[in-house]
Design an enzyme around this catalytic site. Structure first.
Site, mmCIF file in Angstrom:
data_model
loop_
_atom_site.group_PDB
_atom_site.id
_atom_site.type_symbol
_atom_site.label_atom_id
_atom_site.label_comp_id
_atom_site.label_asym_id
_atom_site.label_seq_id
_atom_site.Cartn_x
_atom_site.Cartn_y
_atom_site.Cartn_z
ATOM 1 N N ALA A 187 0.589 -8.672 22.865
ATOM 2 C CA ALA A 187 1.730 -9.201 22.296
ATOM 3 C C ALA A 187 1.334 -9.910 21.023
ATOM 4 O O ALA A 187 0.597 -10.512 21.023
ATOM 5 C CB ALA A 187 2.520 -10.120 23.330
ATOM 6 N N GLY A 211 -0.217 -7.499 26.414
ATOM 7 C CA GLY A 211 0.569 -6.422 26.445
ATOM 8 C C GLY A 211 0.346 -5.141 26.446
ATOM 9 O O GLY A 211 1.228 -4.107 26.863
ATOM 10 N N GLU A 235 -0.528 -3.920 29.514
ATOM 11 C CA GLU A 235 0.398 -3.836 30.561
ATOM 12 C C GLU A 235 1.439 -2.597 30.097
ATOM 13 O O GLU A 235 2.062 -2.034 31.000
ATOM 14 C CB GLU A 235 1.187 -5.114 30.196
ATOM 15 C CG GLU A 235 0.338 -6.546 31.001
ATOM 16 C CD GLU A 235 0.861 -7.937 30.558
ATOM 17 O OE1 GLU A 235 1.163 -8.068 29.433
ATOM 18 O OE2 GLU A 235 1.406 -8.533 31.581
ATOM 19 N N GLU A 274 -5.013 -13.506 28.594
ATOM 20 C CA GLU A 274 -3.686 -14.353 28.256
ATOM 21 C C GLU A 274 -4.242 -15.770 28.656
ATOM 22 O O GLU A 274 -3.873 -16.684 27.823
ATOM 23 C CB GLU A 274 -2.502 -14.031 29.211
ATOM 24 C CG GLU A 274 -1.667 -13.090 28.537
ATOM 25 C CD GLU A 274 -2.115 -11.293 28.963
ATOM 26 O OE1 GLU A 274 -3.255 -11.423 29.312
ATOM 27 O OE2 GLU A 274 -1.376 -10.586 28.673
HETATM 28 N N1 COA Z 1 -1.236 -10.800 17.977
HETATM 29 C C1 COA Z 1 -1.104 -11.159 16.688
HETATM 30 N N2 COA Z 1 -2.192 -10.540 15.623
HETATM 31 C C2 COA Z 1 -3.054 -9.807 16.172
HETATM 32 C C3 COA Z 1 -3.044 -9.722 17.452
HETATM 33 C C4 COA Z 1 -2.328 -10.211 18.404
HETATM 34 N N3 COA Z 1 -2.238 -10.093 19.785
HETATM 35 N N4 COA Z 1 -4.597 -9.088 17.697
HETATM 36 C C5 COA Z 1 -4.839 -8.747 16.667
HETATM 37 N N5 COA Z 1 -4.206 -9.710 15.670
HETATM 38 C C6 COA Z 1 -4.412 -9.497 14.107
HETATM 39 C C7 COA Z 1 -5.403 -10.718 13.673
HETATM 40 O O1 COA Z 1 -4.585 -11.848 13.643
HETATM 41 C C8 COA Z 1 -5.983 -10.132 12.469
HETATM 42 O O2 COA Z 1 -4.583 -10.059 11.372
HETATM 43 P P1 COA Z 1 -5.100 -10.774 10.085
HETATM 44 O O3 COA Z 1 -6.010 -9.867 9.376
HETATM 45 O O4 COA Z 1 -3.864 -10.831 9.176
HETATM 46 O O5 COA Z 1 -5.951 -12.193 10.065
HETATM 47 C C9 COA Z 1 -5.644 -8.521 12.746
HETATM 48 O O6 COA Z 1 -4.972 -8.203 13.817
HETATM 49 C C10 COA Z 1 -7.180 -8.061 13.036
HETATM 50 O O7 COA Z 1 -7.633 -8.715 14.029
HETATM 51 P P2 COA Z 1 -9.074 -9.480 13.938
HETATM 52 O O8 COA Z 1 -9.069 -10.588 15.161
HETATM 53 O O9 COA Z 1 -9.531 -9.838 12.738
HETATM 54 O O10 COA Z 1 -10.093 -8.158 14.677
HETATM 55 P P3 COA Z 1 -11.451 -8.325 15.469
HETATM 56 O O11 COA Z 1 -11.996 -7.211 15.227
HETATM 57 O O12 COA Z 1 -12.194 -9.468 14.883
HETATM 58 O O13 COA Z 1 -11.080 -8.675 16.845
HETATM 59 C C11 COA Z 1 -9.873 -8.583 18.966
HETATM 60 C C12 COA Z 1 -10.410 -7.768 17.654
HETATM 61 C C13 COA Z 1 -8.727 -7.569 19.725
HETATM 62 C C14 COA Z 1 -11.075 -8.973 19.900
HETATM 63 C C15 COA Z 1 -8.995 -9.816 18.433
HETATM 64 O O14 COA Z 1 -8.011 -9.545 17.555
HETATM 65 C C16 COA Z 1 -8.187 -10.504 19.710
HETATM 66 O O15 COA Z 1 -8.686 -11.230 20.321
HETATM 67 N N6 COA Z 1 -6.816 -10.442 19.678
HETATM 68 C C17 COA Z 1 -5.837 -11.005 20.622
HETATM 69 C C18 COA Z 1 -6.088 -10.495 21.879
HETATM 70 C C19 COA Z 1 -5.324 -10.971 22.959
HETATM 71 O O16 COA Z 1 -5.356 -12.258 23.225
HETATM 72 N N7 COA Z 1 -4.093 -10.313 23.257
HETATM 73 C C20 COA Z 1 -3.478 -11.154 24.390
HETATM 74 C C21 COA Z 1 -2.027 -11.576 23.492
HETATM 75 S S1 COA Z 1 -0.879 -12.276 24.736
#
Ligand code: COA
Length: 260
Positions: free
Chosen positions: A66, A112, A115, A135
């Site tokens: 999400a 999400g 999910e 989460e």
């Molecule tokens: N919500 C909003 N933005 C998200 C996102 C999310 N769930 N997951 C990734 N993004 C965005 C990042 O903020 C970043 O945006 P920016 O370039 O404007 O800063 C972009 O997507 C790229 O992500 P980034 O974190 O730089 O890539 P990465 O390769 O370093 O890491 C992940 C990849 C998937 C490990 C990391 O993005 C992450 O942990 N995301 C969140 C996962 C999460 O907790 N999901 C559950 C949500 S309830």
């Protein structure tokens, strides 16, 4: 159908829905959830579409969860609403739709994202895919059905470990858990998924819709799945598809199902 956050491609009898926010790793914001709902509603009614594939754009992510930036400042009631509305519009909708939905997981499927993949009828992953419900690292729990569907798919112990540690698992581990059915190289993911979808599309749409409902009945509180199966089985005998399927078999020809 023109949308801002998703692409809808029709390759009859298949439809491919692609979440298209690659710069945000296809994170599910409110608008994307609403667009997916609208697209699925239209595709469910469209007789030329028999199977729906959901995937993510780019090579990195299916859906990285999400959209955290949207809910970071939510209150208790806004948080509850977020989960309730999302489940109604998308996650339960996908699970209950009468057409098969296959998730083609092309990279990160987190929160999400996993999910949504779990709400689909089954999942196929590319070899670079990573799956998890992170989460609790954010101080929240899965709210789009993850605490319910993950244990159904992988068993309580594995679900507990995945949710409580927030660890990601790779595609091969997901396959060994039964979370995904197949793992294929990323370049072959859509082709492989479409081949399975086309096989499904040859079968009776009306029987497929009833089979999905009967299988799902096993996971619904207060519903006796065996009774649902008996009811749905009987209903098949009143369909055109049943007449066509049995007649085609006896006439030694391929059935031409209309989904009626
Ligand atoms: N919500 C909003 N933005 C998200 C996102 C999310 N769930 N997951 C990734 N993004 C965005 C990042 O903020 C970043 O945006 P920016 O370039 O404007 O800063 C972009 O997507 C790229 O992500 P980034 O974190 O730089 O890539 P990465 O390769 O370093 O890491 C992940 C990849 C998937 C490990 C990391 O993005 C992450 O942990 N995301 C969140 C996962 C999460 O907790 N999901 C559950 C949500 S309830």
């Amino acid at each position: 159908m023109e949308f801002e956050n998703i692409l809808v491609e029709r390759e009859e009898p298949l439809a491919i829905l692609t979440i298209n926010r690659p710069s945000k790793l296809n994170a599910l914001n409110k608008a994307t959830i609403e667009e997916l709902h609208q697209a699925l509603k239209v595709l469910e009614k469209d007789n030329s579409i028999r199977v729906i594939i959901i995937t993510g754009s780019g090579e990195k992510a299916f859906i990285a969860g999400a959209d955290i930036s949207e809910f970071a400042s939510f209150s208790l009631s806004e948080g509850s609403q977020l989960a309730a509305k999302g489940q109604e519009l998308l996650f339960d909708f996908v699970q209950n739709i009468s057409k098969p939905v296959i998730a083609a997981i092309n990279g990160f499927a987190l929160g999400g994202g996993l999910e949504l993949a779990m709400a689909a009828d089954f999942r196929i992953a590319s070899d670079n895919a990573k799956m998890g419900l992170p989460e609790v690292t954010l101080g929240v729990i899965p709210g789009y059905g993850g605490t319910q569907r993950l244990p159904q798919l992988v068993g309580k112990g594995r679900a507990m470990e995945m949710i409580l540690t927030a660890n990601m698992i790779d595609a091969e581990t997901a396959k060994s858990y039964g979370l995904v059915n197949h793992v294929v190289p990323q370049q072959q993911l859509l082709h492989f998924t479409k081949e399975i979808a086309l096989k499904i599309a040859k079968n009776s749409p009306s029987a497929i819709g009833k089979a999905i409902k009967a299988i799902n009945a096993n996971f619904k509180d207060g519903v006796n799945g065996f009774h649902e199966e008996i009811k749905a089985f009987g209903e098949c005998f009143a369909t055109e598809d049943f007449k066509e399927g049995t007649t085609a078999f006896l006439e030694k020809r391929k059935a031409d199902f209309k989904g009626l």
